[in-house]
Design a protein around this motif. Structure first.
Motif, PDB file in Angstrom:
ATOM      1  N   ALA A 193      -4.920   4.416  -4.458  1.00 55.91           N
ATOM      2  CA  ALA A 193      -4.680   3.433  -3.420  1.00 55.91           C
ATOM      3  C   ALA A 193      -3.254   2.928  -3.486  1.00 55.91           C
ATOM      4  O   ALA A 193      -2.899   1.952  -2.850  1.00 55.91           O
ATOM      5  CB  ALA A 193      -5.660   2.285  -3.595  1.00 55.91           C
ATOM      6  N   HIS A 194      -2.446   3.604  -4.226  1.00 57.49           N
ATOM      7  CA  HIS A 194      -1.070   3.181  -4.462  1.00 57.49           C
ATOM      8  C   HIS A 194      -0.269   3.118  -3.166  1.00 57.49           C
ATOM      9  O   HIS A 194      -0.282   4.052  -2.378  1.00 57.49           O
ATOM     10  CB  HIS A 194      -0.499   4.211  -5.451  1.00 57.49           C
ATOM     11  N   ILE A 195       0.421   2.011  -2.966  1.00 52.96           N
ATOM     12  CA  ILE A 195       1.225   1.851  -1.751  1.00 52.96           C
ATOM     13  C   ILE A 195       2.619   2.384  -2.009  1.00 52.96           C
ATOM     14  O   ILE A 195       3.235   2.098  -3.025  1.00 52.96           O
ATOM     15  CB  ILE A 195       1.328   0.359  -1.366  1.00 52.96           C
ATOM     16  N   CYS A 220       1.892   8.817   5.709  1.00 52.56           N
ATOM     17  CA  CYS A 220       0.852   7.914   6.180  1.00 52.56           C
ATOM     18  C   CYS A 220       0.346   8.359   7.547  1.00 52.56           C
ATOM     19  O   CYS A 220      -0.852   8.428   7.789  1.00 52.56           O
ATOM     20  CB  CYS A 220       1.427   6.499   6.244  1.00 52.56           C
ATOM     21  N   ASN A 266       5.264  -7.818  -2.278  1.00 50.47           N
ATOM     22  CA  ASN A 266       5.253  -7.195  -3.592  1.00 50.47           C
ATOM     23  C   ASN A 266       3.951  -7.423  -4.333  1.00 50.47           C
ATOM     24  O   ASN A 266       3.521  -6.575  -5.103  1.00 50.47           O
ATOM     25  CB  ASN A 266       6.447  -7.693  -4.406  1.00 50.47           C
ATOM     26  N   GLY A 284       1.192  -7.486  -2.832  1.00 48.97           N
ATOM     27  CA  GLY A 284       0.337  -6.487  -2.210  1.00 48.97           C
ATOM     28  C   GLY A 284       0.506  -5.138  -2.884  1.00 48.97           C
ATOM     29  O   GLY A 284      -0.470  -4.470  -3.253  1.00 48.97           O
ATOM     30  N   ILE A 285       1.761  -4.760  -3.081  1.00 47.35           N
ATOM     31  CA  ILE A 285       2.033  -3.477  -3.738  1.00 47.35           C
ATOM     32  C   ILE A 285       1.455  -3.472  -5.137  1.00 47.35           C
ATOM     33  O   ILE A 285       0.836  -2.503  -5.584  1.00 47.35           O
ATOM     34  CB  ILE A 285       3.541  -3.208  -3.788  1.00 47.35           C
ATOM     35  N   SER A 321      -2.170  -2.932  -5.249  1.00 50.63           N
ATOM     36  CA  SER A 321      -2.547  -1.569  -4.871  1.00 50.63           C
ATOM     37  C   SER A 321      -2.396  -0.643  -6.066  1.00 50.63           C
ATOM     38  O   SER A 321      -3.160   0.307  -6.233  1.00 50.63           O
ATOM     39  CB  SER A 321      -1.695  -1.071  -3.705  1.00 50.63           C
ATOM     40  N   GLU A 322      -1.411  -0.956  -6.921  1.00 52.14           N
ATOM     41  CA  GLU A 322      -1.244  -0.150  -8.130  1.00 52.14           C
ATOM     42  C   GLU A 322      -2.446  -0.285  -9.042  1.00 52.14           C
ATOM     43  O   GLU A 322      -2.739   0.599  -9.830  1.00 52.14           O
ATOM     44  CB  GLU A 322       0.011  -0.597  -8.898  1.00 52.14           C
ATOM     45  N   ASP A 348      -5.351  -0.430  -7.924  1.00 56.98           N
ATOM     46  CA  ASP A 348      -6.475   0.106  -7.166  1.00 56.98           C
ATOM     47  C   ASP A 348      -7.365  -0.959  -6.563  1.00 56.98           C
ATOM     48  O   ASP A 348      -8.506  -0.708  -6.203  1.00 56.98           O
ATOM     49  CB  ASP A 348      -7.347   1.027  -8.045  1.00 56.98           C
ATOM     50  N   ILE A 404      -7.533  -2.587  -3.606  1.00 58.01           N
ATOM     51  CA  ILE A 404      -6.892  -2.537  -2.298  1.00 58.01           C
ATOM     52  C   ILE A 404      -7.239  -3.741  -1.426  1.00 58.01           C
ATOM     53  O   ILE A 404      -6.444  -4.170  -0.585  1.00 58.01           O
ATOM     54  CB  ILE A 404      -7.225  -1.189  -1.598  1.00 58.01           C
ATOM     55  N   ALA A 463      -4.920  -6.502  -2.250  1.00 57.95           N
ATOM     56  CA  ALA A 463      -3.619  -6.201  -1.643  1.00 57.95           C
ATOM     57  C   ALA A 463      -3.637  -6.598  -0.178  1.00 57.95           C
ATOM     58  O   ALA A 463      -2.693  -7.198   0.347  1.00 57.95           O
ATOM     59  CB  ALA A 463      -3.313  -4.713  -1.789  1.00 57.95           C
ATOM     60  N   LEU A 522      -1.036  -9.156   1.970  1.00 62.14           N
ATOM     61  CA  LEU A 522      -0.230  -8.645   3.072  1.00 62.14           C
ATOM     62  C   LEU A 522      -0.602  -9.305   4.397  1.00 62.14           C
ATOM     63  O   LEU A 522       0.266  -9.620   5.203  1.00 62.14           O
ATOM     64  CB  LEU A 522      -0.384  -7.126   3.158  1.00 62.14           C
ATOM     65  N   TYR A 576       3.201  -1.590   4.924  1.00 59.24           N
ATOM     66  CA  TYR A 576       2.282  -1.608   3.787  1.00 59.24           C
ATOM     67  C   TYR A 576       0.846  -1.812   4.277  1.00 59.24           C
ATOM     68  O   TYR A 576      -0.095  -1.229   3.756  1.00 59.24           O
ATOM     69  CB  TYR A 576       2.657  -2.700   2.782  1.00 59.24           C
ATOM     70  N   ALA A 592      -0.314  -0.788   7.055  1.00 63.22           N
ATOM     71  CA  ALA A 592      -0.759   0.500   7.604  1.00 63.22           C
ATOM     72  C   ALA A 592      -1.374   1.343   6.501  1.00 63.22           C
ATOM     73  O   ALA A 592      -2.432   1.956   6.670  1.00 63.22           O
ATOM     74  CB  ALA A 592       0.411   1.231   8.253  1.00 63.22           C
ATOM     75  N   GLN A 593      -0.718   1.365   5.361  1.00 70.18           N
ATOM     76  CA  GLN A 593      -1.222   2.168   4.252  1.00 70.18           C
ATOM     77  C   GLN A 593      -2.535   1.605   3.727  1.00 70.18           C
ATOM     78  O   GLN A 593      -3.461   2.342   3.401  1.00 70.18           O
ATOM     79  CB  GLN A 593      -0.184   2.223   3.126  1.00 70.18           C
ATOM     80  N   VAL A 594      -2.605   0.291   3.659  1.00 65.94           N
ATOM     81  CA  VAL A 594      -3.831  -0.342   3.186  1.00 65.94           C
ATOM     82  C   VAL A 594      -4.995   0.001   4.109  1.00 65.94           C
ATOM     83  O   VAL A 594      -6.066   0.402   3.663  1.00 65.94           O
ATOM     84  CB  VAL A 594      -3.637  -1.869   3.105  1.00 65.94           C
ATOM     85  N   GLN A 606      -5.334   2.434   5.976  1.00 65.20           N
ATOM     86  CA  GLN A 606      -5.677   3.837   5.843  1.00 65.20           C
ATOM     87  C   GLN A 606      -6.578   4.059   4.634  1.00 65.20           C
ATOM     88  O   GLN A 606      -7.558   4.783   4.716  1.00 65.20           O
ATOM     89  CB  GLN A 606      -4.400   4.641   5.683  1.00 65.20           C
ATOM     90  N   HIS A 607      -6.235   3.413   3.530  1.00 63.79           N
ATOM     91  CA  HIS A 607      -7.071   3.557   2.343  1.00 63.79           C
ATOM     92  C   HIS A 607      -8.458   2.981   2.568  1.00 63.79           C
ATOM     93  O   HIS A 607      -9.438   3.445   1.999  1.00 63.79           O
ATOM     94  CB  HIS A 607      -6.419   2.884   1.145  1.00 63.79           C
TER      95      HIS A 607
END
Lengths: 336, 536
Positions: free
Chosen positions: A257-259, A269, B60, B62-63, B66-67, B69, B71, B74, B78, B129, B131-133, B135-136
């Motif tokens: 889940a890494h951003i 993405c 940050n 949020g990031i 996400s590291e 896991d 989410i 995060a 955000l 960011y 958007a990525q969240v 998506q996950h």
């Protein structure tokens, strides 16, 4: 399959006062210590990584060969494809593993020896033809190391199914010695990388391609039935010191889940939105190396990566990123 | 006052430390510092000197999560940053201080323009960011929306690389295609084309680098062309699905219905357009619009409309083939030709006249056959099979059309009969080639077929059976032979489905017809035999 090799401490490293921070705990586990003195509240000082096989500085070239490459050679003789990569920062032993020295030959030389030996040993009604080509990919430009005066070459995908380098020299080899000499000659032609650290885009990969063509005697031309063609690619990858930078841009290996911080990865993405949609998506990372090895990275072919690190505390950061990368590479296979 | 200034400065330091730790994968330490930063800023987070820093700290965090896991955590950080930005812009809106300014001398301080730029950039990252969240979290629609907005903001605030931006927009268009959102898809593609044209010559000292860059540019241009091809193809194919009746022909009633409906929707479309997220700073707005006007984004409902879209698609086919030539890019080239063939196939659906339809199918044969002939099936197994099947189907289609044309005449003349037979034979040939490709290295046809080839194999058998039934011959003996072959193929289908009942789902209709034929044919053959040898 992913292997890890720790090189022995160099004189320069000892002189700089480095101590050993990378250890091989057992046949498959490598441990890396954090050498910094600053106190860490909650993070551990040691990190362990598992690989298919791990080698410490005492491992001989023969041991490494047996564990990684030996199994691939038989496959190639019967018409399968195999690829072997060496990976790691500059100076950690990739070339030593690949080519070795006169006294301690590396996996390339040993594989050749085994190939030629196997050919001699097999029964009389099978004919073999071995061709060798050796090229360098530098900054996405391809150079023929056996004939560098030809300038830059292009990749070609033909209706026969192979991705080739157009116009590359393919030398028919009759003995392992002959090939070793060719390799040595070719190596001297490799691009000297600038020692300054500002050229982050320079990457020189050397790829040796051995093609073994085998067919039954009496059936005439190579194109007849019973022809089996196997490829063995041996790639000595460029120094991975800059790997950390490219990781943001490339395909993510582990679907965590890494951003991704960098907007450069926006493309990934967006691409992932369509999932496996049949609509065309744009291939972002169509590097020359990937295209060339495309055929051999397929289902029935085998791939082995040998990652290299230095044991020294002075190389901690590079070692850590190499270990992390190699470790992630391993999980691609298990996911497939 | 003084205390406040100190607090904010301290917050900046905590922020920098936090980011540092996060970057070096020391997440707990990173979290500590970032939390302290937000705590210090909390009471003043909506004021111009704090808001940007606060948002960046939340980015940050949020990031960081996400590291780990985590989410969802995060996501909360955000979304909070997003809400804060919106609130600030609504309530104040003035360009806030950039965090770096807290340690700058008075004369070094930034202009309002620069402040705004940096602030917007921070917010763009928040959206990116998110958007990525999303998506996950598999909230794909939302993720797409945020990607879209990120792209838009890149144009307006962030700076961008034209080629990269264009490729991203083109890729996003493919997502919209998969959701049948043609208006959005077209907009993305139009913008992609416009922005791509901004990427001129890349200046470089070394010759070879320029050559490589030129090569890259040409390839990317071709890539975008391929996305346009998919757009046109998808639009036509979706329209077809709406218009076709249960035997695959254009249903005139549905056509009328949809035309009437479209008239009603025209007003709503305009409103919808205004709401959509449009790319465009004023200078590119017009160019994008101009590109959009070249092709429709609504379903074509008759031949004229279909043809216009077809022509646009065909142009892009030519453009793409300029780069992806056979020699060197076999796989890509073939895919483009397959798309071209598909364009003809779907256009044929809209064409009423049978003869003209036949001509379109002939075009398909002409473009696919030579490529197929050159292909080495050992290495291109999948494509080879696809082409075999497509060629067979096309010949089959053409044969059916010739028969239909022939049926309108009083009597079939010998020329037409020859044509029909030859088309049928060619279809049979390619279906057989396809079936042969399924054999194992010892040339034995597999006992049980794998899932992905089951239906095509069965359809091939079925069509061959039917084709042998359609062959026209005056020689009764030959006719008997054909009927016998036909029967064998129908029987194969029936037998296979008995042995492997799971297969029935894949070919229900064909199976029913096969069963019928298996019971009818022997009787017919008997009668024919009796006619031939009446004295036995």
């Amino acid at each position: 399959q992913v292997a890890l090799r720790i090189r022995s401490m160099s004189a320069a490293e000892l002189a700089a006062g480095a101590r050993t921070i990378a250890h091989r705990r057992d046949e498959q586990v490598v441990v890396l210590e954090d050498p910094s003195d600053a106190p860490h509240a909650s993070c551990s000082r040691e990190q362990s990584y598992i690989f298919d096989v791990a080698f410490d500085p005492t491992a001989t070239q023969e041991t490494v060969y047996r564990a990684t490459t030996h199994g691939l050679v038989t496959g190639v003789l019967s018409g399968c494809n195999a690829t072997i990569f060496t990976y790691g920062p500059t100076g950690c032993g990739k070339t030593y593993t690949m080519l070795g020295t006169d006294g301690e030959p590396g996996i390339c030389v040993r594989a050749l020896g085994e190939l030629f030996q196997a050919i001699e040993d097999t029964s009389g009604d099978t004919e073999y033809r071995i061709t060798v080509s050796y090229l360098e990919i530098y900054n996405e430009m391809i150079r023929d190391l056996l004939n560098p005066s030809r300038g830059h070459l292009q990749l070609w995908e033909d209706a026969g199914g192979t991705v080739r380098v157009a116009g590359i020299t393919e030398i028919s080899a009759s003995s392992a010695q002959e090939v070793t000499q060719l390799l040595a000659r070719g190596n001297r032609q490799r691009t000297q990388e600038p020692t300054a650290t500002n050229r982050s885009s320079s990457r020189s990969h050397a790829v040796l391609q051995l093609t073994v063509c085998r067919w039954h005697r009496g059936r005439g031309l190579c194109r007849g039935r019973g022809l089996r063609r196997g490829h063995l690619f041996m790639a000595d990858l460029a120094g991975s010191e800059r790997a950390a930078q490219t990781q943001n841009r490339g395909q993510r290996m582990k679907e965590g889940a890494h951003i991704n911080r960098s907007l450069l990865a926006l493309g990934n993405c967006i691409k992932a939105l369509s999932g496996q949609a049949s609509s065309k998506y744009i291939n972002y990372r169509d590097s020359k190396l990937t295209r060339l090895l495309k055929g051999s990275l397929g289902g029935s072919s085998r791939t082995v990566m040998i990652a290299h690190i230095s044991p020294a505390s002075t190389a901690f950061h590079e070692s850590r990123s190499t270990l992390a990368y190699a470790h992630r590479a391993r999980s691609i296979r298990t996911a497939v | 006052g003084e205390a406040r200034v100190l607090a904010v400065r301290r917050a900046v330091l905590e922020y920098e430390l936090g980011v540092n730790h996060t970057d070096t994968e020391e997440l707990s330490a990173g979290e500590e510092h970032l939390q302290r930063c937000t705590q210090l800023l909390e009471p003043h987070r909506l004021s111009p000197d704090c808001v940007s820093l606060y948002i960046q700290a939340q980015n940050n965090l949020g990031i960081l999560w996400s590291e780990r896991d985590e989410i969802k955590t995060a996501q909360t950080y955000l979304e909070s940053a997003e809400a804060l930005y919106n609130q600030y812009m609504k309530e104040d809106g003035n360009p806030p201080l950039d965090p770096s300014e807290h340690f700058m001398a008075e004369e070094e301080k930034l202009t309002d323009q620069e402040r705004s730029k940096r602030f917007e950039k921070a917010y763009t990252h928040t959206l990116y960011y998110l958007a990525q969240v999303y998506q996950h979290l598999e909230m794909i629609e939302k993720a797409a929306q945020y990607c879209h907005t990120t792209l838009k903001r890149q144009l307006e605030y962030c700076g961008y690389y034209p080629v990269e931006w264009a490729l991203n927009a083109a890729t996003l268009s493919q997502y919209y295609l998969s959701k049948q959102c043609f208006m959005e898809s077209r907009h993305c593609l139009a913008a992609a084309s416009v922005i791509f044209s901004q990427a001129g010559q890349v200046p470089s000292a070394e010759d070879s680098e320029t050559e490589q860059d030129q090569q890259d540019l040409r390839q990317r241009k071709a890539d975008i062309a391929r996305c346009w091809i998919k757009y046109c193809l998808n639009l036509l194919q979706s329209a077809r699905k709406l218009l076709e009746d249960n035997i695959g022909e254009l249903d005139p009633d549905r056509q009328m219905e949809l035309k009437a409906q479209r008239k009603k929707e025209e007003d709503e479309k305009e409103k919808g357009r205004k709401k959509a997220v449009l790319f465009g700073t004023s200078d590119i707005c017009d160019s994008v619009l101009a590109m959009e006007e070249k092709v429709s984004s609504v379903y074509p409902l008759d031949f004229q409309e279909a043809r216009e879209i077809f022509l646009v698609g065909q142009n892009y086919v030519q453009e793409a083939k300029e780069f992806f030539q056979v020699d060197g890019y076999v796989t890509d080239h073939i895919e483009i030709v397959q798309d071209h063939s598909a364009l003809f196939k779907v256009l044929a659906f809209f064409e009423e006249d049978y003869e003209r339809r036949c001509k379109m199918h002939k075009r398909r044969i002409d473009m696919l056959e030579p490529i197929y002939a050159d292909l080495n099936p050992q290495y291109y197994l999948l494509i080879s099979r696809q082409l075999q099947f497509e060629l067979a189907d096309t010949y089959y289609e053409m044969m059916d059309l010739k028969v239909a044309i022939g049926n309108r005449l009083e009597e079939l003349d010998s020329h037409t009969i020859k044509k029909i037979n030859s088309l049928a034979q060619l279809a049979i040939k390619y279906y057989e080639l396809f079936l042969d490709s399924l054999r194992n290295p010892d040339k034995v046809f597999p006992e049980e077929l794998e899932e992905d080839v089951l239906r095509p194999a069965m359809v091939a058998k079925f069509h061959i059976a039917r084709l042998y039934g359609k062959l026209i011959t005056s020689d009764s003996k030959k006719q008997l032979e054909n009927m016998q072959t036909s029967l064998e193929y129908y029987t194969f289908l029936v037998d296979y489905c008995e042995k492997y009942p799971d297969a029935v789902r894949a070919i229900e209709t064909e199976l029913e017809l096969s069963k019928e034929m298996v019971s009818l044919l022997p009787t017919r053959m008997e009668r024919l035999r009796a006619k031939l040898c009446p004295f036995i």
